[in-house]
Every structure is written in C-alpha cells, then in structure tokens.
Design an enzyme around this catalytic site. Structure first.
Site, mmCIF file in Angstrom:
data_model
loop_
_atom_site.group_PDB
_atom_site.id
_atom_site.type_symbol
_atom_site.label_atom_id
_atom_site.label_comp_id
_atom_site.label_asym_id
_atom_site.label_seq_id
_atom_site.Cartn_x
_atom_site.Cartn_y
_atom_site.Cartn_z
ATOM 1 N N SER A 91 0.830 -1.220 0.000
ATOM 2 C CA SER A 91 0.000 0.000 0.000
ATOM 3 C C SER A 91 0.859 1.264 0.000
ATOM 4 C CB SER A 91 -0.946 0.003 1.210
ATOM 5 O OG SER A 91 -0.215 -0.106 2.411
ATOM 6 N N GLY A 92 2.163 1.131 0.207
ATOM 7 C CA GLY A 92 3.050 2.301 0.127
ATOM 8 C C GLY A 92 3.519 2.809 1.480
ATOM 9 N N GLU A 113 6.531 2.002 10.601
ATOM 10 C CA GLU A 113 5.829 1.167 9.621
ATOM 11 C C GLU A 113 5.279 -0.038 10.372
ATOM 12 O OE1 GLU A 113 8.138 0.034 6.217
ATOM 13 O OE2 GLU A 113 6.506 -1.135 5.335
ATOM 14 N N GLU A 157 7.585 -13.344 -1.602
ATOM 15 C CA GLU A 157 6.137 -13.146 -1.773
ATOM 16 C C GLU A 157 5.579 -13.752 -3.064
ATOM 17 O OE1 GLU A 157 5.885 -8.898 -1.284
ATOM 18 O OE2 GLU A 157 5.921 -9.024 0.900
#
Ligand code: TTP
Ligand code: MG
Length: 230
Positions: A26-27, A98, A166
């Site tokens: 999502s950044g 984060e 991933e």
C-alpha cells in the site's frame, strides 16, 4: 478525513507516535520516506531485514513456504521486533513507524486464525504475550495513518515489486487481508483501535500520492511544538 474523535495526545515521556498501516504494497515505506527528511521525525521502517535474517534464518521465506509450520515462529518474532521498535528511545519529538504490534496481531495472526494456518494454542501464546506487552510496556500510539487501497492495486504493485519471498502470495490472500484492514481501521468492527485514524487514498499513482501524503503533514508535524512543550 478523520474517522474518529480526537483523543488527547499522550506525549509525555515518549515521542508523539504514529503508526502507518495498510495492506502489503500500500506504500507504507514510501510514506515513511516522505517524512524521513524531517529532522524532528524518527522514522522506523519495518524490520523486514531482521525477519529475513534471524541468526541466518530467513523466517519470512520459511513462513510463505509452509505457513502452518512456521506461522507461530514468524509471528512471535514479528511481535518481538515490533516491541523493540515501539520502545526504542529517540530524542526526536515524533516517531513514525511502519506497522505495529497491533496490525501484526489484528491483521496477520487474525488471517492465519481464519484460515486455520495457526494452531489455536499458538495463537493463545501470542495473545498472552500481546496482552502482557500492552499492560507493561509503553506501546501506546497517538495516531494511525491508514493507507487505503483496493486489493487489485496492491496485487499489481506486489507483482511488480517481485519480492522473492512473496511469489506465492495470491490475490485471494491480499483480498482477505484487505477486508481485515477495512474492518479494523475503516468500519471499526474488528478489535480495538489504539488511536484515532487518518485515512488516505493510497491507490493514487506516484504523482498524486505526494499531495495525499501532504494532507497528513499537519497531523504529524504540528505535534512537534505540542510535544516539546509537554
Ligand atoms: P507489510 O508489513 O505489509 O510491508 P510492505 O513493505 O510489504 O508494505 P508497503 O509496500 O506498504 O511498504 O508486509 C511485509 C511482509 O511481511 C508481507 O509479505 C507480509 C508479511 N507479514 C506477515 O506475514 N505478518 C506480519 O505480522 C507482518 C507485519 C507482515
Ligand atoms: Mg514496506
């Protein structure tokens, strides 16, 4: 833009603490980098390199190779590394993180539980540790920034980014994680919220996203003086 009422900032004795949340891709790291040039802000990116190298073991890779086998090991280590970040001392008046111990538990362990990928006994141990941490460590936060996306957009970004670990992450997995983030941070029907939430449109492309990030600046940077005075 605020989706819940203001609560008084608990700024005494620790920095004004902001956690950046949102789906995979999502950044969050980009958002942190935007604020990194500010001397008053201590930016703590996610400790993913620790997850990739715990005494030589790539726990992130092991987890995706066999989630059932490694979910407990991985999530325990995520919780420990997040605790370290929550409690890390800084002389900056603002701390920007984060993720957090909250999303690790409320989004990822939650997803594993829903899918039967973590044993109830393992989740119980993580929960006991989580509750102890909340009671005895200062993991309070003052603001949550939710980078809201659609699963389609983050799936595309994840494919482009091409993180080796991933490769096996499916669209369905991201869609389910999206729903959990939505329930927790937008609809507010899942678990408690440790702070008020600011929602940003993180579907925007590189140009548009900077303006969206700027909308957040007053909520974060205006805390400098408040916190210095506290
Ligand atoms: P994210 O924490 O979403 O970080 P990101 O760098 O992918 O996000 P952004 O692009 O917005 O900066 O996920 C990192 C990887 O770790 C991802 O594969 C999901 C995984 N993960 C878990 O499996 N469990 C957890 O508790 C956390 C926090 C991450
Ligand atoms: Mg990141």
């Amino acid at each position: 833009m605020f989706t819940s009422g203001m609560s008084p900032a608990k700024t005494r004795g620790r920095p004004f603490t902001v956690i950046v949340e949102g789906n995979i891709g999502s950044g969050k790291t980009t958002f942190l980098n935007h604020f990194n040039r500010n001397a008053e802000v201590c930016v703590l990116a996610e400790p993913i390199e620790l997850w990739r190298n715990c005494k030589g073991q790539n726990l992130l890779a092991l987890m995706y190779e066999d989630i059932k086998r490694w979910s407990f090991t991985f999530q325990s280590y995520v919780q420990l590394t997040m605790l370290e970040q929550h409690t890390r001392k800084t002389s900056c008046p603002i701390k920007l993180m984060e993720r957090s111990i909250y999303s690790a538990r409320y989004c990822f362990v939650e997803k594993m539980l829903q899918d039967g990928l973590i044993h109830g006994a393992s989740a119980a141990v993580i929960d006991q540790q989580f509750q102890w941490i909340r009671s005895y460590a200062d993991v309070d936060v003052d603001l949550i920034v939710y980078l809201r996306t659609t699963p389609e957009v983050v799936y595309e970004r994840m494919m482009q980014r091409n993180r080796a670990e991933e490769k096996s992450v499916s669209f369905e997995y991201l869609k389910a994680l999206h729903d959990i983030h939505e329930d927790w941070l937008f609809h507010k029907t899942l678990y408690d919220l440790p702070a008020q939430v600011v929602v940003l449109d993180a579907n925007l492309d590189k140009e548009g996203i900077i303006d969206e990030y700027r909308k957040c600046e007053p909520h974060i940077l205006d805390k400098i003086m408040t916190n210095v005075k506290a």
